[in-house]
Design a protein around this motif. Structure first.
Motif, mmCIF file in Angstrom:
data_model
loop_
_atom_site.group_PDB
_atom_site.id
_atom_site.type_symbol
_atom_site.label_atom_id
_atom_site.label_comp_id
_atom_site.label_asym_id
_atom_site.label_seq_id
_atom_site.Cartn_x
_atom_site.Cartn_y
_atom_site.Cartn_z
ATOM 1 N N SER A 156 0.845 -1.195 0.000
ATOM 2 C CA SER A 156 0.000 0.000 0.000
ATOM 3 C C SER A 156 0.881 1.246 0.000
ATOM 4 N N PRO A 157 0.314 2.403 -0.398
ATOM 5 C CA PRO A 157 1.096 3.646 -0.357
ATOM 6 C C PRO A 157 1.635 3.937 1.044
ATOM 7 N N LEU A 158 0.808 3.666 2.065
ATOM 8 C CA LEU A 158 1.257 3.922 3.430
ATOM 9 C C LEU A 158 2.475 3.063 3.766
ATOM 10 N N GLU A 159 2.427 1.811 3.338
ATOM 11 C CA GLU A 159 3.565 0.918 3.586
ATOM 12 C C GLU A 159 4.808 1.409 2.849
ATOM 13 N N ALA A 160 4.581 1.904 1.632
ATOM 14 C CA ALA A 160 5.720 2.400 0.854
ATOM 15 C C ALA A 160 6.340 3.619 1.538
ATOM 16 N N ILE A 161 5.489 4.527 2.009
ATOM 17 C CA ILE A 161 6.007 5.718 2.700
ATOM 18 C C ILE A 161 6.755 5.303 3.971
ATOM 19 N N VAL B 24 11.602 4.595 7.136
ATOM 20 C CA VAL B 24 12.445 3.702 7.929
ATOM 21 C C VAL B 24 13.867 3.679 7.371
ATOM 22 N N LEU B 25 13.941 3.644 6.045
ATOM 23 C CA LEU B 25 15.248 3.624 5.390
ATOM 24 C C LEU B 25 16.041 4.887 5.738
ATOM 25 N N LEU B 26 15.377 6.049 5.661
ATOM 26 C CA LEU B 26 16.069 7.304 5.964
ATOM 27 C C LEU B 26 16.473 7.379 7.438
ATOM 28 N N PHE B 27 15.622 6.850 8.299
ATOM 29 C CA PHE B 27 15.930 6.860 9.727
ATOM 30 C C PHE B 27 17.171 5.993 10.004
ATOM 31 N N PHE B 28 17.194 4.817 9.385
ATOM 32 C CA PHE B 28 18.363 3.965 9.557
ATOM 33 C C PHE B 28 19.615 4.652 8.997
ATOM 34 N N GLN C 180 26.359 -17.349 8.512
ATOM 35 C CA GLN C 180 24.903 -17.246 8.438
ATOM 36 C C GLN C 180 24.369 -16.442 9.625
ATOM 37 N N ALA C 181 24.883 -16.758 10.814
ATOM 38 C CA ALA C 181 24.435 -16.041 12.011
ATOM 39 C C ALA C 181 24.751 -14.551 11.901
ATOM 40 N N ILE C 182 25.963 -14.250 11.425
ATOM 41 C CA ILE C 182 26.341 -12.844 11.280
ATOM 42 C C ILE C 182 25.407 -12.142 10.297
ATOM 43 N N ALA C 183 25.185 -12.792 9.167
ATOM 44 C CA ALA C 183 24.329 -12.190 8.141
ATOM 45 C C ALA C 183 22.915 -11.980 8.659
ATOM 46 N N GLU C 184 22.420 -12.944 9.429
ATOM 47 C CA GLU C 184 21.041 -12.827 9.908
ATOM 48 C C GLU C 184 20.872 -11.745 10.966
ATOM 49 N N TRP C 185 21.924 -11.487 11.733
ATOM 50 C CA TRP C 185 21.837 -10.452 12.769
ATOM 51 C C TRP C 185 22.409 -9.122 12.303
ATOM 52 N N ASN C 186 22.916 -9.092 11.087
ATOM 53 C CA ASN C 186 23.419 -7.841 10.523
ATOM 54 C C ASN C 186 22.254 -6.847 10.390
ATOM 55 N N PRO C 187 22.412 -5.637 10.941
ATOM 56 C CA PRO C 187 21.313 -4.659 10.832
ATOM 57 C C PRO C 187 20.888 -4.423 9.390
ATOM 58 N N VAL C 188 21.867 -4.470 8.495
ATOM 59 C CA VAL C 188 21.565 -4.249 7.081
ATOM 60 C C VAL C 188 20.548 -5.282 6.570
ATOM 61 N N SER C 189 20.650 -6.519 7.063
ATOM 62 C CA SER C 189 19.697 -7.560 6.651
ATOM 63 C C SER C 189 18.294 -7.235 7.143
ATOM 64 N N ALA C 190 18.213 -6.767 8.384
ATOM 65 C CA ALA C 190 16.900 -6.425 8.936
ATOM 66 C C ALA C 190 16.259 -5.303 8.120
ATOM 67 N N VAL C 191 17.052 -4.285 7.793
ATOM 68 C CA VAL C 191 16.510 -3.169 7.021
ATOM 69 C C VAL C 191 16.035 -3.672 5.664
ATOM 70 N N THR C 192 16.883 -4.469 5.008
ATOM 71 C CA THR C 192 16.531 -4.982 3.689
ATOM 72 C C THR C 192 15.239 -5.795 3.751
ATOM 73 N N GLN C 193 15.153 -6.653 4.764
ATOM 74 C CA GLN C 193 13.953 -7.477 4.907
ATOM 75 C C GLN C 193 12.723 -6.599 5.158
ATOM 76 N N ALA C 194 12.902 -5.580 5.996
ATOM 77 C CA ALA C 194 11.783 -4.676 6.289
ATOM 78 C C ALA C 194 11.299 -4.006 5.004
ATOM 79 N N LEU C 195 12.228 -3.560 4.180
ATOM 80 C CA LEU C 195 11.850 -2.892 2.938
ATOM 81 C C LEU C 195 11.145 -3.867 1.994
ATOM 82 N N ARG C 196 11.696 -5.076 1.901
ATOM 83 C CA ARG C 196 11.074 -6.067 1.006
ATOM 84 C C ARG C 196 9.629 -6.313 1.417
ATOM 85 N N GLU C 197 9.401 -6.402 2.718
ATOM 86 C CA GLU C 197 8.040 -6.676 3.178
ATOM 87 C C GLU C 197 7.135 -5.478 2.949
ATOM 88 N N LEU C 198 7.653 -4.271 3.253
ATOM 89 C CA LEU C 198 6.801 -3.087 3.111
ATOM 90 C C LEU C 198 6.497 -2.768 1.645
#
Lengths: 263, 313
Positions: free
Chosen positions: A134-139, A144-148, A198-216
């Motif tokens: 949705s547009p709200l999710e996109a915004i 979130v990206l800018l905040f990070f 794998q553990a490092i990649a999964e806990w890497n903040p960059v991964s969380a941000v990327t995943q958040a963006l993919r979902e939103l």
């Protein structure tokens, strides 16, 4: 507090003027990801099969994250240059809030990030990336990206003020940035990495941000299961958490280093 | 008259290196003190402490009545400081640089703009004011840097080697600007390696070496400390040099300084012009050809040489 904000805005204005007058700086921040997108989508995309969606859709959110991590280096680089030129000495003899130089710098860089993300988004749309949410999710995603990005620029500010010379900073920043970007889920499926990586990649903040963006943005596929770790299962919360932690740690650290810095 | 700057026993060490070793300074309001000394003497460290950039390890200092450590935020409102390198922003125009400084002194938007224009006019930068500083000459940058220190019209100014790196013409132009400034009653602490600069701009001079003041006074007082006039003379041939030196030794009131390559000797004398006449007579009687001879007042270079036993340049 209000003078701290006013001073921060004065410095931010200065940095925005500087960015406007150095198009090569903005140019490199924008062109690098453009080249990257084209290469990935047309070179790798032809060979790599992502189950359930196009490679462009999979890649673009990660490229956004990569872009802000890379351009945060400019925050640090600009700071060391100012430090060397003695401009900080002037600022530090003025009756201004000590935090203002850093808040101004980082705020100015948010604008630069916003500009480069805009270019990236248009580029992405051209090569087949789509916003399915949705547009709200996109915004929310962009916010979130800018905040990070803002939080991460305090990390580079701290590193820069600790290292103090542009050459050293550039080298270290590159050495540190590459593993952060590649040991993540930006380019690859982190679940296929060997144990500790794998553990490092999964806990890497960059991964969380990327995943958040993919979902939103709705760039996910049921054929591509999300690893069963907390930060990737709750990527939005993890991203906000990481950003707040980075700010809590690095704002005081950078400010302290700034107060002691003498060119 | 109150003192604008007072420092007692300032000490600052960096590891094993002692930058300041008991620096004492007093600058009465409305006067100019020239801090004179070679590189590494402790001039910049002193200015950095007085402008709140660094803290002393020990000792006290007050500027405009404020303690440099405990009352640093208040102190910053009443000083203007300029470091060794023009701290102006290349990408901003001259006007934008000054406006930014005005805003950071909290003058408000309109006042900052107005002040920027006034200063650009005064420093002969009005025409260049809307161009990015990147294209400025060294002298223009220095003038802009100096203008930036004056934005809030602070009663106390610090200028650290303000003419370093300038060509002679730009240096003289900047001297005029500074001289006019201090006529307006501003207290100024100026550091310099140029003896001529201290002589020209400062009411009193503190000679600094190895982190402390080794002599103070007006330029004339310091010159008197090293005795009266000097004979400076050079001979045409190397073989005459030692002979001339032997002949003139009885006239010299102190250790002569010699430049064997230029065949030049400088010696303090007590009788002024009479000594010069005597000297030339002796040399003529011995058939020694003199290329150049003259009498001059001691310069601050001589002062420095006498005080430290070292040549400054």
């Amino acid at each position: 507090m209000s003078t701290a904000l006013a001073d921060g805005l004065t410095i931010a204005k200065r940095n925005v003027i500087k960015i406007k007058r150095t198009p090569d700086l903005l140019g490199s921040v924008v062109t690098f990801p453009i080249v990257f997108v084209l290469m990935l989508v047309y070179v790798f995309g032809a060979m790599i099969e992502i189950p359930g969606m196009s490679y462009a859709e999979y890649m673009i959110p990660g490229i956004f994250v990569q872009t802000v991590v890379m351009s945060s280096q400019i925050t640090g680089y600009t700071l060391v240059l100012d430090l060397q030129k003695g401009i900080f000495d002037r600022f530090r003899t003025l009756p201004m809030a000590p935090s203002a130089v850093l808040t101004g710098q980082t705020l100015g860089d948010v604008l630069m990030n916003a500009a480069s993300i805009l270019v990236m988004s248009l580029m992405g749309l051209l090569v087949g990336w789509r916003i399915n949410g949705s547009p709200l999710e996109a915004i929310t995603a962009f916010a979130v990206l800018l905040f990070f990005a803002y939080a991460f620029s305090w990390v580079t500010a701290t590193v820069a003020l600790a290292l103090r010379t542009p050459e050293v900073f550039n080298n270290i920043a590159t050495i540190v940035t590459f593993p952060i970007m590649f040991l993540s889920n930006i380019f690859i499926d982190s679940s296929r990495l060997a144990g500790p990586l794998q553990a490092i990649a999964e806990w890497n903040p960059v991964s969380a941000v990327t995943q958040a963006l993919r979902e939103l943005f709705g760039n996910t596929s049921s054929a591509l299961p999300v690893p069963d770790v907390w930060p990737l299962q709750n990527p939005l919360l993890a991203t906000l958490g990481w950003s707040v932690v980075l700010l809590l740690v690095f704002v005081p650290l950078a400010t302290r280093l700034y107060k002691r810095s003498v060119s | 008259m109150a003192n604008a700057i007072e420092a007692t026993g300032l000490v600052k060490t960096y590891g094993k290196h002692t930058a300041l070793d008991g620096m004492d300074l007093v600058v009465p309001e409305g006067t100019v003190l020239g801090l004179l000394g070679p590189n590494g003497a402790g001039k910049t460290t002193t200015v950095r402490i007085l402008t709140t950039l660094i803290r002393p390890d020990s000792g006290q200092a007050r500027v405009a009545g404020y303690d440099v450590v405990r009352e640093a935020p208040k102190l910053r409102k009443v000083i203007g400081a300029s470091g060794q390198y023009a701290a102006v922003d290349d990408h901003l125009t001259g006007a934008e640089n000054l406006e930014m400084v005005g805003r950071l002194y909290h003058l408000g938007a309109r006042r900052s703009r107005q002040r920027a224009r006034e200063l650009l006019d005064r420093f002969d930068l009005a025409e260049a004011g809307d161009r990015p500083v990147k294209g400025y000459s060294g002298g223009m940058r220095r003038r802009l840097d100096l203008a930036a220190t004056l934005v809030a019209q602070p009663p106390v100014l610090f200028l650290d080697e303000p003419t370093t790196g300038l060509d002679p013409r730009a240096r003289i132009a900047l001297w005029d600007v500074i001289a006019e400034l201090v006529r307006g009653g501003t207290t100024l602490l100026l550091t310099t390696q140029y003896l001529e600069e201290a002589d020209r701009l400062a009411d009193s001079i503190a000679v600094v070496d190895h982190g402390k003041v080794i002599a103070r006074g007006t330029a004339d007082q310091l010159k008197d400390q090293v005795g009266g006039d000097r004979i400076e003379l050079s001979v045409t041939s190397g073989s005459d040099f030692e002979q001339a030196l032997r002949l003139l030794a009885p006239l010299s009131a102190g250790e002569p300084s010699l430049d064997r390559e230029a065949l030049r000797m400088t010696m303090p004398v007590t009788q002024g012009a009479a000594s010069l006449t005597t000297a030339l007579g002796k040399l003529a009687a011995d058939g020694i050809a003199v290329r150049d001879a003259g009498l001059r007042r001691p310069t601050l270079d001589d002062v420095f040489l006498t005080l430290t036993g070292e040549v400054t340049t």
